[in-house]
Design an enzyme around this catalytic site. Structure first.
Site, PDB file in Angstrom:
ATOM      1  N   ARG A   1       7.536  27.998  21.623  1.00  0.00           N
ATOM      2  CA  ARG A   1       7.378  29.430  21.880  1.00  0.00           C
ATOM      3  C   ARG A   1       7.836  30.244  20.670  1.00  0.00           C
ATOM      4  O   ARG A   1       7.220  31.260  20.336  1.00  0.00           O
ATOM      5  CB  ARG A   1       8.150  29.842  23.137  1.00  0.00           C
ATOM      6  CG  ARG A   1       7.885  31.297  23.529  1.00  0.00           C
ATOM      7  CD  ARG A   1       8.476  31.634  24.880  1.00  0.00           C
ATOM      8  NE  ARG A   1       9.924  31.531  24.879  1.00  0.00           N
ATOM      9  CZ  ARG A   1      10.674  31.548  25.969  1.00  0.00           C
ATOM     10  NH1 ARG A   1      10.109  31.647  27.160  1.00  0.00           N
ATOM     11  NH2 ARG A   1      11.980  31.452  25.894  1.00  0.00           N
TER      12      ARG A   1
ATOM     13  N   LYS B   1       8.466  36.689  22.022  1.00  0.00           N
ATOM     14  CA  LYS B   1       9.871  37.019  22.272  1.00  0.00           C
ATOM     15  C   LYS B   1      10.432  37.732  21.045  1.00  0.00           C
ATOM     16  O   LYS B   1      11.120  37.138  20.230  1.00  0.00           O
ATOM     17  CB  LYS B   1      10.651  35.741  22.586  1.00  0.00           C
ATOM     18  CG  LYS B   1      11.833  35.978  23.511  1.00  0.00           C
ATOM     19  CD  LYS B   1      12.388  34.681  24.054  1.00  0.00           C
ATOM     20  CE  LYS B   1      13.636  34.901  24.876  1.00  0.00           C
ATOM     21  NZ  LYS B   1      13.366  35.494  26.196  1.00  0.00           N
TER      22      LYS B   1
ATOM     23  N   GLU C   1       6.976  42.170  34.942  1.00  0.00           N
ATOM     24  CA  GLU C   1       8.280  41.595  34.594  1.00  0.00           C
ATOM     25  C   GLU C   1       9.387  42.269  35.394  1.00  0.00           C
ATOM     26  O   GLU C   1       9.261  43.426  35.808  1.00  0.00           O
ATOM     27  CB  GLU C   1       8.579  41.794  33.100  1.00  0.00           C
ATOM     28  CG  GLU C   1       7.698  41.007  32.167  1.00  0.00           C
ATOM     29  CD  GLU C   1       8.372  39.722  31.655  1.00  0.00           C
ATOM     30  OE1 GLU C   1       9.407  39.297  32.184  1.00  0.00           O
ATOM     31  OE2 GLU C   1       7.813  39.145  30.711  1.00  0.00           O
TER      32      GLU C   1
END
Ligand SMILES: *Cc1c(COP(=O)(O)O)cnc(C)c1O
Length: 339
Positions: free
Chosen positions: A80, A182, A218
């Site tokens: 990721r 991220k 989220e």
């Protein structure tokens, strides 16, 4: 082991003795090393400081009953981080270097891995930042990959006790933006909505999809899941959600260990009645039951505002049992750090 009141730990920074640092320069990474200084010296023109060219990861080391230490799917964090890096035109961190940084950091700070049974863990924070002399909007000429760690307790106060959330009018990411990466920029954008939610006594806010504002995306900095009376585990699917490793793990465990039907699909904010239980999941949050959601003038309670639902509880026990080494893990999920 160092003298810390493990049971009283929150989610805050405690300095540990060592961190791992590697430098990228002239197109290549050095091999990296452990250092003691927790202050970075970087150029004032660093693109990470001006243009947010940086990304990060979060994972935990878990002390097992036999004293050894487990890492939970660190290869997934490595992959990721490289997807985030690609989105921001940063160089990949080879999986070998990423894992070396994580393993060496845990080993060097072994005395700070909380004891089995305390509920506390060692939180690891890998960072990739663009540094070096610059002023224009360009990718950096040099990069730093850093891994540091700090012991942490429960993320949401109250542990498995449900907390309440409020639907935000802000977006955390754009439809084709950086929501799935991220990156710090997403978090900078979430500070004000989060603070406004907390001012109103909610744990955090819920973000709807930025395109139509009709579907849950989220829960603060965690992914959402809902449980239905038909024994289904449902979690939203969208290109602007951060793909949570905890969420993918729960999808697998719900299906293969709890015999549930699982699906990634829309979770309309107008249709909360379909869920008998709901929760937020992530490395830091683990599984946090959602008591209720405030949406405009209405407050919707799922299972209970004070008690965790039975399915959420079973998922929590399965996940944390695997992480702490008490329950057999699916192949490849656990890496062991031998102190
Ligand atoms: C990191 C993160 C998560 C959780 O991901 P995990 O891999 O489960 O830790 C969820 N949402 C956001 C916005 C995140 O940054």
């Amino acid at each position: 082991m160092v003298d810390i009141k493990w049971d009283e730990l929150g989610f805050s920074y405690i300095k540990t003795p060592y961190r791992f640092i590697a430098h990228w320069k002239n197109g290549a990474w050095d091999e990296g090393e452990l250092i003691e200084d927790n202050i970075l010296h970087i150029h004032e023109g660093s693109p990470a400081l001006h243009y947010g060219q940086q990304c990060f990861e979060g994972l935990k080391a878990y002390r097992r009953k036999d004293g050894q230490i487990n890492l939970f799917r660190p290869d997934q964090n490595s992959q990721r981080m490289n997807r985030s890096a690609r989105r921001l035109l940063m160089p990949m961190v080879p999986e070998e270097l990423f894992l070396k940084g994580v393993h060496e950091t845990v080993k060097a700070n072994e005395a700070y891995v909380p004891p089995y049974g305390s509920g506390a863990t060692l939180y690891l924070r890998p960072l990739l930042i663009g540094v070096g002399e610059n002023i224009g909007v360009h990718p950096a000429s040099e990069y730093i990959f850093l891994v540091f760690c700090t012991p942490v307790g429960a993320y949401f106060k109250g542990g498995l006790a449900p907390t309440n959330f409020i639907v935000s009018e802000y977006d955390r990411a754009a439809p084709q933006g950086t929501g799935a990466a991220k990156v710090g920029g997403n978090y900078a954008a979430s500070l004000l909505p989060g603070a406004e939610a907390q001012e109103r006594n909610f744990s955090d806010c819920i973000y709807l999809d930025p395109e139509t504002h009709t579907k849950i995306e989220e829960v603060g900095s965690a992914n959402f899941f809902g449980i239905t009376a038909a024994n289904e585990f449902i979690t939203p699917k969208s290109p602007s959600i951060l793909p949570s490793i905890t969420k993918f793990s729960l999808l697998y465990l719900a299906e293969n260990r709890l015999g549930m039907k699982v699906l990634e699909g829309d979770c309309p904010i107008a249709d909360l009645n379909r869920f008998t239980e709901a929760g937020a999941c992530g490395t830091a949050a683990v599984i946090s039951p959602i008591g209720g959601i405030q949406y405009g003038d209405t407050f919707h309670v799922f299972y209970s505002e004070t008690e965790v639902g039975p399915v959420t509880h079973r998922l929590y026990d399965e996940l944390t049992g695997i992480q702490f080494g008490d329950i057999a893990a699916p192949p490849g999920w656990i890496q062991t750090v031998t102190p």
